[in-house]
Structures are given as C-alpha cells and as structure tokens.
Design an enzyme around this catalytic site. Structure first.
Site, PDB file in Angstrom:
ATOM      1  N   ARG A   1       3.624   7.378  -5.281  1.00 59.60           N
ATOM      2  CA  ARG A   1       4.725   7.406  -6.252  1.00 59.60           C
ATOM      3  C   ARG A   1       5.641   8.589  -6.104  1.00 59.60           C
ATOM      4  NH1 ARG A   1       0.155   7.387 -10.585  1.00 59.60           N
ATOM      5  NH2 ARG A   1      -0.696   8.544  -8.839  1.00 59.60           N
TER       6      ARG A   1
ATOM      7  N   TYR B   1      15.410  -3.044   1.187  1.00 57.94           N
ATOM      8  CA  TYR B   1      16.274  -4.198   1.461  1.00 57.94           C
ATOM      9  C   TYR B   1      16.072  -5.225   0.344  1.00 57.94           C
ATOM     10  CZ  TYR B   1      18.105  -7.991   4.465  1.00 57.94           C
ATOM     11  OH  TYR B   1      18.822  -9.015   5.007  1.00 57.94           O
ATOM     12  N   SER B   2      17.153  -5.742  -0.209  1.00 55.94           N
ATOM     13  CA  SER B   2      17.021  -6.658  -1.340  1.00 55.94           C
ATOM     14  C   SER B   2      17.032  -8.107  -0.889  1.00 55.94           C
ATOM     15  CB  SER B   2      18.163  -6.431  -2.334  1.00 55.94           C
ATOM     16  OG  SER B   2      18.137  -7.467  -3.305  1.00 55.94           O
ATOM     17  N   ALA B   3      15.896  -8.785  -1.119  1.00 55.47           N
ATOM     18  CA  ALA B   3      15.833 -10.218  -0.789  1.00 55.47           C
ATOM     19  C   ALA B   3      16.422 -11.058  -1.931  1.00 55.47           C
ATOM     20  CB  ALA B   3      14.393 -10.626  -0.513  1.00 55.47           C
TER      21      ALA B   3
ATOM     22  N   ARG C   1      -3.503   8.037   4.657  1.00 49.27           N
ATOM     23  CA  ARG C   1      -3.154   6.832   5.421  1.00 49.27           C
ATOM     24  C   ARG C   1      -3.309   6.979   6.926  1.00 49.27           C
ATOM     25  NH1 ARG C   1      -3.619   3.001   1.552  1.00 49.27           N
ATOM     26  NH2 ARG C   1      -2.441   3.585  -0.298  1.00 49.27           N
TER      27      ARG C   1
ATOM     28  N   GLN D   1       0.840  -1.203   0.000  1.00 50.94           N
ATOM     29  CA  GLN D   1       0.000   0.000   0.000  1.00 50.94           C
ATOM     30  C   GLN D   1       0.877   1.256   0.000  1.00 50.94           C
ATOM     31  OE1 GLN D   1      -2.476  -0.532   3.506  1.00 50.94           O
ATOM     32  NE2 GLN D   1      -3.916  -1.807   2.388  1.00 50.94           N
TER      33      GLN D   1
HETATM   34  C1  FAD Z   1      -8.457   3.994   1.705  1.00 50.76           C
HETATM   35  C2  FAD Z   1      -7.755   3.654   0.432  1.00 50.76           C
HETATM   36  C3  FAD Z   1      -8.223   2.620  -0.358  1.00 50.76           C
HETATM   37  C4  FAD Z   1      -7.558   2.285  -1.553  1.00 50.76           C
HETATM   38  N1  FAD Z   1      -8.016   1.234  -2.309  1.00 50.76           N
HETATM   39  C5  FAD Z   1      -7.356   0.878  -3.429  1.00 50.76           C
HETATM   40  C6  FAD Z   1      -7.791  -0.237  -4.217  1.00 50.76           C
HETATM   41  O1  FAD Z   1      -8.775  -0.872  -3.928  1.00 50.76           O
HETATM   42  N2  FAD Z   1      -7.073  -0.575  -5.305  1.00 50.76           N
HETATM   43  C7  FAD Z   1      -5.960   0.142  -5.688  1.00 50.76           C
HETATM   44  O2  FAD Z   1      -5.352  -0.206  -6.693  1.00 50.76           O
HETATM   45  N3  FAD Z   1      -5.534   1.208  -4.972  1.00 50.76           N
HETATM   46  C8  FAD Z   1      -6.195   1.581  -3.859  1.00 50.76           C
HETATM   47  N4  FAD Z   1      -5.741   2.649  -3.123  1.00 50.76           N
HETATM   48  C9  FAD Z   1      -4.541   3.362  -3.574  1.00 50.76           C
HETATM   49  C10 FAD Z   1      -4.925   4.725  -4.195  1.00 50.76           C
HETATM   50  O3  FAD Z   1      -5.738   4.560  -5.342  1.00 50.76           O
HETATM   51  C11 FAD Z   1      -3.640   5.482  -4.601  1.00 50.76           C
HETATM   52  O4  FAD Z   1      -2.933   4.742  -5.570  1.00 50.76           O
HETATM   53  C12 FAD Z   1      -2.720   5.718  -3.422  1.00 50.76           C
HETATM   54  O5  FAD Z   1      -3.449   6.193  -2.318  1.00 50.76           O
HETATM   55  C13 FAD Z   1      -1.648   6.724  -3.805  1.00 50.76           C
HETATM   56  O6  FAD Z   1      -2.267   7.974  -3.926  1.00 50.76           O
HETATM   57  P1  FAD Z   1      -1.747   9.067  -4.934  1.00 50.76           P
HETATM   58  O7  FAD Z   1      -1.694   8.526  -6.330  1.00 50.76           O
HETATM   59  O8  FAD Z   1      -2.612  10.278  -4.741  1.00 50.76           O
HETATM   60  O9  FAD Z   1      -0.284   9.349  -4.346  1.00 50.76           O
HETATM   61  P2  FAD Z   1       1.119   9.670  -5.117  1.00 50.76           P
HETATM   62  O10 FAD Z   1       1.440   8.535  -5.991  1.00 50.76           O
HETATM   63  O11 FAD Z   1       2.067  10.055  -4.035  1.00 50.76           O
HETATM   64  O12 FAD Z   1       0.753  10.887  -5.961  1.00 50.76           O
HETATM   65  C14 FAD Z   1       0.485  12.169  -5.358  1.00 50.76           C
HETATM   66  C15 FAD Z   1      -0.254  12.996  -6.390  1.00 50.76           C
HETATM   67  O13 FAD Z   1       0.630  13.215  -7.504  1.00 50.76           O
HETATM   68  C16 FAD Z   1      -0.116  13.175  -8.718  1.00 50.76           C
HETATM   69  N5  FAD Z   1       0.399  12.072  -9.542  1.00 50.76           N
HETATM   70  C17 FAD Z   1       1.356  11.171  -9.212  1.00 50.76           C
HETATM   71  N6  FAD Z   1       1.609  10.355 -10.237  1.00 50.76           N
HETATM   72  C18 FAD Z   1       0.770  10.728 -11.234  1.00 50.76           C
HETATM   73  C19 FAD Z   1       0.528  10.253 -12.555  1.00 50.76           C
HETATM   74  N7  FAD Z   1       1.203   9.239 -13.071  1.00 50.76           N
HETATM   75  N8  FAD Z   1      -0.399  10.871 -13.281  1.00 50.76           N
HETATM   76  C20 FAD Z   1      -1.094  11.915 -12.800  1.00 50.76           C
HETATM   77  N9  FAD Z   1      -0.925  12.414 -11.572  1.00 50.76           N
HETATM   78  C21 FAD Z   1       0.004  11.828 -10.792  1.00 50.76           C
HETATM   79  C22 FAD Z   1      -1.578  12.972  -8.324  1.00 50.76           C
HETATM   80  O14 FAD Z   1      -2.188  14.232  -8.168  1.00 50.76           O
HETATM   81  C23 FAD Z   1      -1.486  12.297  -6.985  1.00 50.76           C
HETATM   82  O15 FAD Z   1      -2.624  12.470  -6.157  1.00 50.76           O
HETATM   83  C24 FAD Z   1      -6.396   3.004  -1.957  1.00 50.76           C
HETATM   84  C25 FAD Z   1      -5.942   4.069  -1.141  1.00 50.76           C
HETATM   85  C26 FAD Z   1      -6.590   4.394   0.030  1.00 50.76           C
HETATM   86  C27 FAD Z   1      -6.055   5.514   0.877  1.00 50.76           C
END
Ligand code: FAD
Length: 317
Positions: free
Chosen positions: A113, A120-122, A230, A108
């Site tokens: 990203r 740590y590399s397994a 989170r 998670q």
């Molecule tokens: C309660 C909860 C439930 C979830 N359930 C699921 C699930 O069922 N399945 C699942 O796959 N994931 C799930 N996730 C993961 C969620 O969809 C996000 O992938 C994760 O929270 C990372 O968020 P983020 O992309 O905003 O963060 P980061 O990757 O840190 O990105 C931060 C911000 O940067 C921008 N950004 C980063 N990369 C890009 C890009 N390539 N293109 C455009 N904008 C970008 C966006 O604005 C993004 O919000 C869950 C997350 C939470 C908190």
C-alpha cells in the site's frame, strides 16, 4: 512486444538529454526508459528517479552541498542506517517504474500500500490480446510441504496439455470479449444486429493471466520492503521474476544501499529472545532445553535449519 509507435516513443525519450543540477546516477541514467523483459511478454521500465546513495547520505547528514565525505564514510553510514533500521534517509529516494504484468501478479503487487499507482483503465480502453503463459518448466504440481507453493515440475507432455488448455481458454475468452464489445478500432459498431456492452462490463470474462500495465512510484525504503518479501523464495515465481528485475535496477541506482540491504535485510535473519538464549547456552556448552526456553517445535526446526551444526543439541542431543 512493442508497436512501432511505442518503440519510437522509447527511443525518443532515450535520445533526449536535459541539463540538471540534481544529483544523478550515471548507471541509472543509462537504464532510463529501457524495458527489462520479465516473463514472456512483461517488462519493467525505469521512467524516473530521485536521489541515490549520495542523496541518502546528504539527507542523513542534513548537509548543505553534496554532503559526501568519502566513499568509505558513506558506505559505513549507509550500513549503519540499514542495520539500525533508521529508515527516513532511505525514504528520501524515490523511483518510478512502468510495469507490464499479468493481472494475477498485480493482485499481489498492489497489496503493497505504500506506493502510488496508476493502472491502464479497461473501463476506458480495450485491453490488448496479451496473455502470460508459463514456460513448461515452470508448470508444477501443488507443493506437498508448502500449502502456498508449487512442487515438482510436470512431465513435458503434461505441461503441453496445460498450456494448450490455457491458450485455448485465453483465445476463447478474448474472442468473446471482442464479441461483447462489438466495436471496431475507431469505436464504431461492428455488427448492429448484435448487442454491444460497455468496456467496464465486457472485461469481466477475461482470465487473470491477461496483461495489464501501470506506473508505480515508491520510495526506496518501501521498495526494499517489497523486494525483501517478493524477491524471496516464499514468493510466487511470477512476482519474484519482477522483483529480481527491479533488484537489478536498485543495484545500479544505489549500490551502497543495495549491499547493505543484501547483508542486513535480504540475507539476514531475525532471532527471537528465546532463540538467542538457546544459542548462547549451546555456545557456552551449558545444558539447555529449547522447549523450556519457550521455543515451539516449528521454531526449533527453523533454528536447526539455520544452524545445522548445533541441530543435535537442539533436539536433546
Ligand atoms: C509470501 C507471501 C504470502 C502472502 N500470503 C497472503 C495471503 O495468503 N493472503 C493475503 O491476504 N495476503 C497475503 N500476503 C500479502 C501480505 O499479507 C501483505 O499484505 C503484503 O505482503 C504487503 O505487505 P505490507 O503490508 O508489509 O506492505 P505495505 O502495504 O507496502 O506496507 C509497508 C508497511 O507499512 C505499514 N503499513 C502500511 N499500511 C498500514 C496500515 N493500514 N496499518 C498499519 N501499518 C501499515 C506496515 O508496517 C507495513 O509492513 C502474502 C505476502 C507474501 C510475501
């Protein structure tokens, strides 16, 4: 949790002092390198940081020196920046953490990203026999209302059955992992009559509650985004435990930003245009039909939960 070598390394790092002209945050210097325990055998450990509230203000004002006018001016500026999502001054501050967490938590974690990671590399090293086992009170049934969550806690004797199974599986899988590696601590073969396979292959039967470690560097804005998602009640308890530990560090690091984050991000809510129109009408005492304004049944329920005082009006009362 730590070997004597690891403890000595942490103590030596904490004992060393380096003179610097950089802006430092005394409360965070004090927390430097000290592991904060999370779950049963996990931790979060601050290993470096750059900037703080002063640096954010300095960056926002593009000033030459320390850039500080007065604490109340700084607080007002930081809260203005947070309210208006003027994110770039927060991106100037950076933190680096050393984390030990179960692999299912890092699955998670690494979805975020906008951080730099080295794990740590397994493939290179043998994983330690360290697994996460939940506390009995954290073992619960599937939630009936939230498909992604847990519901009521199991009775103690059933929780114990679950723990017995988890411990048994972990021990058996780890024993087989060692059998597949068939190597001793010095890298030699234990039993030449049995096959030994590469570390990158032997690890594949290990369960996802085995602990891994990584260094994680992230700027403050992206960290706050991570924490908003989170440290939230919708996040899984195990990753929330880490987010809560990191929140403690953030509060020490950037107290003014932490306060603004709490008020304008963590405890704040987003209201849609239609929701605002409905709220304004309710406050003005004029008749309003939330559905006609475009709110779905779910949005109406959410709005009623946020403002229970006006729930009857939202439901046609
Ligand atoms: C309660 C909860 C439930 C979830 N359930 C699921 C699930 O069922 N399945 C699942 O796959 N994931 C799930 N996730 C993961 C969620 O969809 C996000 O992938 C994760 O929270 C990372 O968020 P983020 O992309 O905003 O963060 P980061 O990757 O840190 O990105 C931060 C911000 O940067 C921008 N950004 C980063 N990369 C890009 C890009 N390539 N293109 C455009 N904008 C970008 C966006 O604005 C993004 O919000 C869950 C997350 C939470 C908190």
């Amino acid at each position: 949790m730590f070997s004597n070598d690891q403890k000595s390394a942490i103590e030596a790092a904490r004992a060393a002092w380096t003179p610097t002209r950089r802006l430092v945050v005394p409360a965070l210097e004090e927390a430097m390198y000290e592991p904060v325990s999370v779950l049963d055998t996990g931790f979060v450990r601050l290993v470096d940081y750059m900037g703080g509230d002063d640096g954010i203000v300095q960056g926002a004002r593009v000033s030459y020196g320390k850039g500080t006018k007065s604490t109340s001016d700084d607080r007002g500026l930081i809260r203005y920046l947070m309210r208006n999502r003027h994110t770039s001054p927060f991106e100037l501050a950076v933190i680096k953490l050393h984390v030990r967490a179960p692999i299912f938590v890092t699955r998670q974690w690494f979805r975020h990203r906008t951080a730099s990671i080295n794990e740590y590399s397994a493939r290179y090293s043998v994983l330690e026999k360290e697994f996460y086992f939940p506390r009995p009170e954290d073992i619960a049934v599937q939630s009936a209302s939230n498909k992604q969550g847990r519901g009521t806690t199991l009775p103690p004797e059933q929780a114990q059955q679950v723990l017995d199974l988890l411990r048994d599986d972990a021990a058996r899988c780890y024993d087989h992992y060692l059998d597949l590696l068939n190597e001793d601590a010095a890298g030699g073969t234990v039993d030449p009559t049995r096959p030994s396979i590469a570390r990158e292959l032997a690890r594949m039967n290990l369960p996802v509650n085995i602990m891994t470690q990584f260094y994680w560097q992230i700027n403050l804005w992206n960290l706050l985004h991570f924490l908003r998602l989170r440290a939230d009640s919708h996040a899984q308890y195990e990753i929330r435990a880490y987010a809560d530990a990191i929140l403690g560090l953030v509060e020490k690091w950037v107290p003014l930003t932490f306060g603004a984050f709490r008020d304008y991000m963590r405890d704040a809510t987003l209201l849609s245009g239609p929701a605002l129109r409905v709220l304004r009408a309710v406050m003005a005492g004029t008749p309003v039909d939330p559905k006609a304004e475009g709110l779905s049944r779910r949005e109406i329920t959410e709005l009623a939960t946020l403002f229970p005082e006006i729930a009857p009006r939202l439901n046609g009362g």
